[in-house]
Design a protein around this motif. Structure first.
Motif, short mmCIF file in Angstrom:
data_model
loop_
_atom_site.label_atom_id
_atom_site.label_comp_id
_atom_site.label_asym_id
_atom_site.label_seq_id
_atom_site.Cartn_x
_atom_site.Cartn_y
_atom_site.Cartn_z
N THR A 145 3.59 -1.96 -3.98
CA THR A 145 4.18 -3.24 -4.39
C THR A 145 4.58 -3.20 -5.86
N GLN A 146 5.76 -3.68 -6.15
CA GLN A 146 6.23 -3.75 -7.53
C GLN A 146 5.57 -4.95 -8.21
N VAL A 147 4.82 -4.67 -9.29
CA VAL A 147 4.14 -5.74 -10.01
C VAL A 147 4.60 -5.84 -11.46
N SER A 148 5.59 -5.04 -11.80
CA SER A 148 6.13 -5.06 -13.16
C SER A 148 7.63 -4.77 -13.10
N VAL A 149 8.37 -5.38 -14.00
CA VAL A 149 9.81 -5.13 -14.02
C VAL A 149 10.11 -3.73 -14.53
N ALA A 150 9.17 -3.15 -15.23
CA ALA A 150 9.34 -1.79 -15.74
C ALA A 150 8.72 -0.80 -14.76
N ASP A 151 9.45 0.26 -14.48
CA ASP A 151 8.93 1.29 -13.58
C ASP A 151 7.79 2.04 -14.26
N GLY A 152 6.77 2.37 -13.47
CA GLY A 152 5.65 3.12 -14.02
C GLY A 152 4.66 3.47 -12.92
N VAL A 206 7.21 -13.82 -5.07
CA VAL A 206 6.62 -12.89 -4.09
C VAL A 206 7.68 -12.59 -3.03
N GLY A 207 7.80 -11.30 -2.68
CA GLY A 207 8.74 -10.90 -1.63
C GLY A 207 8.05 -10.07 -0.57
N ILE A 208 8.23 -10.45 0.72
CA ILE A 208 7.64 -9.72 1.84
C ILE A 208 8.75 -9.36 2.82
N ALA A 209 8.84 -8.09 3.18
CA ALA A 209 9.86 -7.62 4.11
C ALA A 209 9.53 -8.06 5.54
N PRO A 210 10.52 -8.09 6.45
CA PRO A 210 10.27 -8.50 7.84
C PRO A 210 9.19 -7.68 8.54
N ASP A 211 8.98 -6.42 8.09
CA ASP A 211 7.95 -5.59 8.73
C ASP A 211 6.56 -5.84 8.15
N GLY A 212 6.45 -6.78 7.19
CA GLY A 212 5.15 -7.12 6.64
C GLY A 212 4.81 -6.40 5.35
N GLN A 213 5.69 -5.54 4.85
CA GLN A 213 5.38 -4.83 3.60
C GLN A 213 5.54 -5.79 2.41
N TRP A 214 4.51 -5.79 1.55
CA TRP A 214 4.56 -6.62 0.33
C TRP A 214 5.42 -5.89 -0.69
N LYS A 215 6.61 -6.37 -0.91
CA LYS A 215 7.59 -5.64 -1.73
C LYS A 215 7.41 -5.86 -3.23
N PHE A 216 7.16 -7.08 -3.64
CA PHE A 216 7.01 -7.31 -5.09
C PHE A 216 6.24 -8.59 -5.38
#
Length: 261
Positions: free
Chosen positions: A151-158, A246-256
């Motif tokens: 899950t993406q929890v920061s706008v900066a990649d790391g 918060v974003g959740i994909a149709p397959d249930g993956q917590w995206k961000f």
């Protein structure tokens, strides 16, 4: 003898009458010549050689007669023959005029019934709510994923541990504040974005898809349960909602779970 003098007096009287008549007639003929009607109407001092002014040529102006001393005539301009556009038409001016065309906002479907989301989405949201309500941020770890599915929890990649990142974003060392924000966000209505594409997703809160200038009073109340009035004013100046989402994909993956736009 008397008859003779009487006759002479009568002759003199007739001659005098005739003479007086001729004198009067001659005098009037010399001092009072006949005038034409046009000459009688001439204003004293006016030059008789001046031409009478011709009426002005028809130039498209209307003449309004004003009943005022001598029936003076005023020259009034005719109405503008051009048809002017009203304000609504001017707002829809073509691009070549250089004026921007104002487009109406696309209606946004705000969903409050979680049952309208796919079952995997409902399940992931339920797990996130349970973990956040526990007050233990570590309970989020198995939901945040790893590697490519993390899950993406920061706008900066790391590659930093997501739980540690979330603790750093919280106003307290244990991450309690960030858990409270997560619960508040998931308590609002949500929207479905990018439907029918690989990026299809269910996003909380729905403010991410709405213009803040068009929020109703109840919607503003919902927003101010998440942010302060000062934050709201800053968002209006910024032009969109830029707090946590918060974003959740149709397959249930917590995206961000990030803040920002």
């Amino acid at each position: 003898m008397h008859r003779f003098f009487d006759r002479i007096r009568l002759l003199r009287g007739g001659v005098f009458a005739v003479s007086l008549s001729l004198t009067i007639t001659g005098t009037l003929g010399l001092t009072s010549p006949a005038f034409a009607l046009s000459e009688l109407q001439q204003v004293p001092g006016q030059n008789t050689e001046d031409k009478v002014s011709e009426p002005p040529a028809d130039d498209g102006t209307a003449t309004e007669t004003v009943p005022d001393e001598g029936a003076r005539r005023l020259q009034l301009p005719m109405p503008d023959p051009l048809i002017r556009k009203d304000a609504a038409e001017q707002e829809a001016t073509e691009p070549e005029t250089g004026k921007a065309v104002t487009e109406p906002e696309t209606p946004v479907e705000v969903i409050y019934d979680i049952d309208k989301a796919p079952q995997p989405v409902r399940r992931m949201r339920e797990l996130i709510v349970e973990a956040a309500a526990s007050g233990d941020i570590e309970r989020l770890r198995p939901l945040l994923g790893k590697g490519a599915t993390q899950t993406q929890v920061s706008v900066a990649d790391g590659d930093e541990d997501p739980v540690i990142t979330l603790k750093g974003l919280s106003g307290d060392p244990d991450g309690i504040e960030i858990l409270a924000i997560l619960l508040d966000v998931l308590a609002t209505g949500f929207v479905k974005v990018d439907a029918g594409t690989p990026n299809e997703m269910y996003v909380w809160p729905y403010f991410t898809a709405k213009s803040l200038d068009n929020l109703s009073p109840p919607e503003k109340v919902e927003l101010l349960r998440i942010v302060t009035a000062g934050d709201f004013a800053d968002m209006q100046e910024f032009g969109s909602y830029n707090f946590y989402r918060v974003g959740i994909a149709p397959d249930g993956q917590w995206k961000f779970f990030v803040a920002g736009d």
